[in-house]
Design an enzyme around this catalytic site. Structure first.
Site, PDB file in Angstrom:
ATOM      1  N   HIS A   8      -4.920   7.366 -42.221  1.00 44.11           N
ATOM      2  CA  HIS A   8      -5.993   8.304 -42.800  1.00 44.11           C
ATOM      3  C   HIS A   8      -6.367   8.138 -44.278  1.00 44.11           C
ATOM      4  O   HIS A   8      -6.568   8.293 -45.142  1.00 44.11           O
ATOM      5  CB  HIS A   8      -5.998   9.654 -43.009  1.00 44.11           C
ATOM      6  CG  HIS A   8      -6.840   9.819 -41.449  1.00 44.11           C
ATOM      7  ND1 HIS A   8      -6.559  10.958 -40.448  1.00 44.11           N
ATOM      8  CD2 HIS A   8      -7.925   9.258 -40.615  1.00 44.11           C
ATOM      9  CE1 HIS A   8      -7.130  10.905 -39.785  1.00 44.11           C
ATOM     10  NE2 HIS A   8      -8.012  10.057 -39.788  1.00 44.11           N
TER      11      HIS A   8
ATOM     12  N   ARG B 160     -12.949   5.175 -27.854  1.00 47.47           N
ATOM     13  CA  ARG B 160     -11.555   6.104 -27.687  1.00 47.47           C
ATOM     14  C   ARG B 160     -12.206   7.347 -27.175  1.00 47.47           C
ATOM     15  O   ARG B 160     -12.563   8.004 -28.321  1.00 47.47           O
ATOM     16  CB  ARG B 160     -10.888   5.513 -28.895  1.00 47.47           C
ATOM     17  CG  ARG B 160     -10.341   4.401 -29.148  1.00 47.47           C
ATOM     18  CD  ARG B 160      -9.361   4.514 -30.006  1.00 47.47           C
ATOM     19  NE  ARG B 160      -8.675   2.530 -30.185  1.00 47.47           N
ATOM     20  CZ  ARG B 160      -9.701   1.667 -31.322  1.00 47.47           C
ATOM     21  NH1 ARG B 160     -10.529   2.259 -31.605  1.00 47.47           N
ATOM     22  NH2 ARG B 160      -8.885   0.798 -31.435  1.00 47.47           N
TER      23      ARG B 160
ATOM     24  N   ARG C 224     -14.179   4.287 -23.682  1.00 44.05           N
ATOM     25  CA  ARG C 224     -13.183   4.065 -22.282  1.00 44.05           C
ATOM     26  C   ARG C 224     -12.593   5.295 -21.505  1.00 44.05           C
ATOM     27  O   ARG C 224     -12.514   6.900 -22.388  1.00 44.05           O
ATOM     28  CB  ARG C 224     -12.644   3.098 -23.226  1.00 44.05           C
ATOM     29  CG  ARG C 224     -10.799   3.234 -22.588  1.00 44.05           C
ATOM     30  CD  ARG C 224      -9.737   2.562 -23.667  1.00 44.05           C
ATOM     31  NE  ARG C 224      -9.219   3.094 -24.256  1.00 44.05           N
ATOM     32  CZ  ARG C 224      -8.189   2.595 -25.770  1.00 44.05           C
ATOM     33  NH1 ARG C 224      -8.344   1.333 -25.672  1.00 44.05           N
ATOM     34  NH2 ARG C 224      -7.796   4.253 -26.385  1.00 44.05           N
TER      35      ARG C 224
ATOM     36  N   GLU D 207      -6.877  -6.373 -20.057  1.00 46.22           N
ATOM     37  CA  GLU D 207      -5.284  -6.524 -20.992  1.00 46.22           C
ATOM     38  C   GLU D 207      -4.230  -6.754 -20.739  1.00 46.22           C
ATOM     39  O   GLU D 207      -2.921  -6.647 -21.441  1.00 46.22           O
ATOM     40  CB  GLU D 207      -5.415  -4.820 -22.152  1.00 46.22           C
ATOM     41  CG  GLU D 207      -5.539  -4.383 -21.475  1.00 46.22           C
ATOM     42  CD  GLU D 207      -6.108  -1.979 -21.601  1.00 46.22           C
ATOM     43  OE1 GLU D 207      -5.517  -2.690 -22.742  1.00 46.22           O
ATOM     44  OE2 GLU D 207      -6.135  -1.557 -21.074  1.00 46.22           O
TER      45      GLU D 207
ATOM     46  N   ASN E  77      -5.154  -6.952 -28.405  1.00 49.54           N
ATOM     47  CA  ASN E  77      -3.928  -6.160 -28.586  1.00 49.54           C
ATOM     48  C   ASN E  77      -2.818  -6.030 -27.900  1.00 49.54           C
ATOM     49  O   ASN E  77      -1.711  -6.323 -27.676  1.00 49.54           O
ATOM     50  CB  ASN E  77      -3.885  -4.869 -29.435  1.00 49.54           C
ATOM     51  CG  ASN E  77      -5.128  -4.882 -30.696  1.00 49.54           C
ATOM     52  OD1 ASN E  77      -5.082  -5.635 -30.634  1.00 49.54           O
ATOM     53  ND2 ASN E  77      -5.509  -3.551 -30.840  1.00 49.54           N
ATOM     54  N   ASP E  78      -3.202  -5.318 -26.525  1.00 50.85           N
ATOM     55  CA  ASP E  78      -2.186  -5.185 -25.658  1.00 50.85           C
ATOM     56  C   ASP E  78      -1.819  -6.415 -24.500  1.00 50.85           C
ATOM     57  O   ASP E  78      -0.968  -7.084 -24.266  1.00 50.85           O
ATOM     58  CB  ASP E  78      -2.746  -3.724 -24.299  1.00 50.85           C
ATOM     59  CG  ASP E  78      -2.331  -2.330 -24.903  1.00 50.85           C
ATOM     60  OD1 ASP E  78      -1.026  -2.353 -25.104  1.00 50.85           O
ATOM     61  OD2 ASP E  78      -2.598  -1.663 -24.301  1.00 50.85           O
TER      62      ASP E  78
ATOM     63  N   ARG F  20       4.359  -4.085 -29.986  1.00 53.41           N
ATOM     64  CA  ARG F  20       3.297  -3.968 -30.988  1.00 53.41           C
ATOM     65  C   ARG F  20       3.710  -2.660 -31.751  1.00 53.41           C
ATOM     66  O   ARG F  20       3.544  -2.750 -33.409  1.00 53.41           O
ATOM     67  CB  ARG F  20       2.082  -3.134 -30.519  1.00 53.41           C
ATOM     68  CG  ARG F  20       1.885  -4.399 -29.860  1.00 53.41           C
ATOM     69  CD  ARG F  20      -0.461  -3.786 -29.630  1.00 53.41           C
ATOM     70  NE  ARG F  20      -0.803  -3.299 -29.807  1.00 53.41           N
ATOM     71  CZ  ARG F  20      -1.160  -2.307 -29.658  1.00 53.41           C
ATOM     72  NH1 ARG F  20      -2.238  -2.141 -28.489  1.00 53.41           N
ATOM     73  NH2 ARG F  20      -2.508  -2.114 -30.372  1.00 53.41           N
TER      74      ARG F  20
ATOM     75  N   CYS G 279     -12.056  -6.483 -27.944  1.00 55.11           N
ATOM     76  CA  CYS G 279     -12.450  -5.154 -28.644  1.00 55.11           C
ATOM     77  C   CYS G 279     -10.947  -4.873 -29.526  1.00 55.11           C
ATOM     78  O   CYS G 279     -10.897  -3.789 -29.981  1.00 55.11           O
ATOM     79  CB  CYS G 279     -12.878  -4.312 -27.769  1.00 55.11           C
ATOM     80  SG  CYS G 279     -10.744  -3.591 -26.899  1.00 55.11           S
TER      81      CYS G 279
END
Length: 593
Positions: free
Chosen positions: A210, A317, A353, A449, A472-473, A483, A520
């Site tokens: 953030h 998400r 998702r 994934e 990513n996964d 990761r 994604c």
């Protein structure tokens, strides 16, 4: 997943990438030695100012402390003041970050743990700090960059409550400075005088922290993930940062300052060009269209994505609804959140998702046992076998949102490994639809994934309406690299031929079944990665809205057939490094054309 058609202007120049591992370069000029530190480009722009090292204030144990309720009330009042300030400045999305902190400060589980510690004799500030540290540690360990970055918010808000208990005030700048720290709490970023805050340099953090998000929103250059910071940067030293390249210069010489000024003008010109690109579609130089979608982690992010030119929400998400609360959210609460995004996006697809949690998540009401390796454990759709009602309630809420808005929701199941998982997903979706007969029929898709899903993609494609590749996964599981371990950064490249071959299997299977396939993960927002994905046959790229312009420029400068050849070269490459070199070369040629 859908997309318009039309022509697209060619544009070049991709965004430079900065590796997480820091490197140093020393140059001598007229007797002055400068040092360049490299990190992650987190917020664009260039700044030159003295360094101001931020460190959390040591507690003054000698003063009387407020009770917990009074300390929370004082912290809440301070945060409300910052929310009002950001809202008045036309920053409602950034104000929402601090509104979320108000909720954290009053979180029942956090308050209960602090009270338990106080009953054991700990003072207010110690109790709330230790309760927050435990919650932050659980978030930091999550295998989701957005959620793990929220650990900084928890640490920030409990530090504010602790300061309020001790009657202390926050840090203040005395002159225009570049703030240097290991981590900068997001409320401190918002609280510091923006007229004096020239830039931000962090040893930790990521683009999704953030503090980085607020820096981008406030127009403050930022570089994060810089090894050796803050120890390598003395307080007050002359400093220059390039938030586009991820570079930090200690004691820059005259020639470097001139070069920075040139880059600043070029960066401003790019920003103008980026705004012009927001209304243009994503396509290659020869007109091949790709759907441009956005990843969001909260409904408030949808408006910014739409303004930036998103044609869809490719990944919504939903974990934010389930985290930090004593019980699961009701269907009415969930439906309201989903409906707000469906309504805003109109006829544009919204891919929601399903909840992706497991033994690594701090969700007490799920009663999940601790696991030695939670990222390979009982999580996501696997959890549906143990707690089907949790998923059924979410499916009913999504369908209720579709009914309320008249929009067709796209529902995506994470962590699908085989046809048994697909069958469970379809069964639960069918049961939810029977209980919501007036809702629009949803489109059901799965994330690719887990490597087994890619290997079985041909069979899975016949059972679903769309694929979305979670790069990513997929990279983590295919290459056996954690990761969350920064030391493994050099091994975490999705351009590795082992990963791209799995992506090719999924894209080929989707094309044969006549269903769309998206990507994604972070690979989609990386110009080099995006180029390879399109060459492999991916139809849609879903990414953070901040990456839209760079990807449009990069792909708009190269013909589709050249990307197809690039994909073939990457599939045959002996390593990720050689594949990335090939992608970089193609994009350089496109810029030069």
């Amino acid at each position: 997943m859908g997309g318009a058609t039309g022509a697209c202007r060619a544009r070049g120049e991709r965004r430079r990438r900065a590796g997480r591992a820091a490197s140093r370069q020393r140059t001598a000029c007229a007797g002055i030695v400068s040092t360049t530190l490299r990190g992650i480009a987190a917020a664009p722009g260039i700044a030159v100012a003295p360094a101001w090292r931020y460190e959390a204030q040591p507690a003054d144990r000698g003063r009387d402390e407020l009770g917990l309720d009074d300390a929370i009330a004082a912290a809440t009042a301070q945060l409300n003041g910052l929310v009002d300030r950001l809202t008045a400045a036309g920053r409602p999305a950034e104000a929402g970050i601090l509104e979320a902190q108000i909720m954290m400060a009053n979180d029942p589980e956090l308050v209960a743990e602090a009270r338990r510690r106080m009953s054991a004799g700990e003072p207010t500030s110690t109790a709330v700090s230790r309760a927050g540290a435990a919650a932050a540690a659980q978030l930091a360990a999550l295998d989701d960059e957005l959620l793990s970055a929220r650990a900084a918010d928890v640490r920030d808000v409990v530090a504010r409550v602790a300061r309020s208990a001790r009657g202390e005030v926050g840090p203040q700048l005395a002159r225009r400075s570049i703030v240097v720290a290991e981590d900068l709490p997001p409320s401190v970023t918002a609280e510091l005088d923006s007229a004096l805050l020239a830039g931000v340099v962090l040893g930790g953090g990521s683009r999704t922290a953030h503090a980085a998000i607020l820096s981008r929103a406030l127009g403050i250059p930022a570089v994060v993930g810089v090894e050796g910071v803050p120890a390598a940067v003395p307080d007050g030293v002359a400093l220059a940062i390039d938030g586009d390249r991820g570079e930090v210069l200690l004691e820059p010489d005259a020639s470097e300052l001139v070069a920075l000024e040139r880059r600043r003008h070029a960066s401003e010109a790019r920003s103008i060009a980026d705004r012009e690109l927001s209304g243009q579609p994503l396509c290659t130089r020869d007109g091949h269209r790709i759907t441009l979608a956005a990843n969001i982690g909260h409904p408030e992010e949808a408006a910014a994505a739409l303004a930036a030119g998103a044609e869809a929400i490719g990944l919504f998400r939903t974990e934010f609804l389930f985290m930090g609360r004593p019980s699961a959210p009701g269907e009415v609460v969930q439906a309201a959140a989903y409906a707000s995004v469906l309504e805003l996006m109109g006829e544009r697809p919204v891919v929601i998702r399903l909840l992706d949690v497991g033994g690594d998540k701090a969700i007490g009401y799920l009663d999940l046992p601790a696991e030695a390796n939670p990222f390979l454990g009982m999580r996501a759709m696997r959890l549906a076998r143990r707690n089907p009602e949790l998923v059924l309630a979410q499916l009913r809420a999504i369908l209720r949102a579709g009914e309320r808005t008249g929009r067709q929701p796209w529902i995506m199941a994470p962590m699908i490994g085989d046809l048994q998982d697909v069958a469970l997903f379809r069964e639960l979706a069918s049961r939810a639809a029977e209980q919501s007969p007036r809702a629009p029929h949803p489109r059901l898709g799965v994330m690719i994934e887990i490597p087994s899903a890619a290997l079985l993609a041909e069979s899975i494609a016949r059972e679903v309406d769309f694929f979305s590749i979670g790069t990513n996964d997929l990279t983590q599981y295919a290459l056996a690299v954690d990761r969350t371990n920064p030391e493994l950064g050099p091994w975490q490249d999705p351009l590795h031929p082992g990963v791209t071959r799995l992506i090719q299997l999924a894209a080929t299977a989707a094309a044969a079944a006549g269903i769309p396939v998206a990507a994604c993960g972070e690979m989609a927002g990386d110009p080099a990665g995006a180029a390879v994905l399109i060459g492999l046959g991916v139809d849609e790229l879903s990414m953070g809205a901040a990456s839209f312009a760079a990807v449009k420029r990069a792909l708009g400068a190269v013909d589709h057939e050249r990307l197809r050849q690039l994909a073939r070269d990457c599939l045959a490459a002996p390593s990720a490094r050689r594949a990335r070199d090939a992608a970089d070369s193609v994009l350089r040629d496109g810029r030069a054309a």
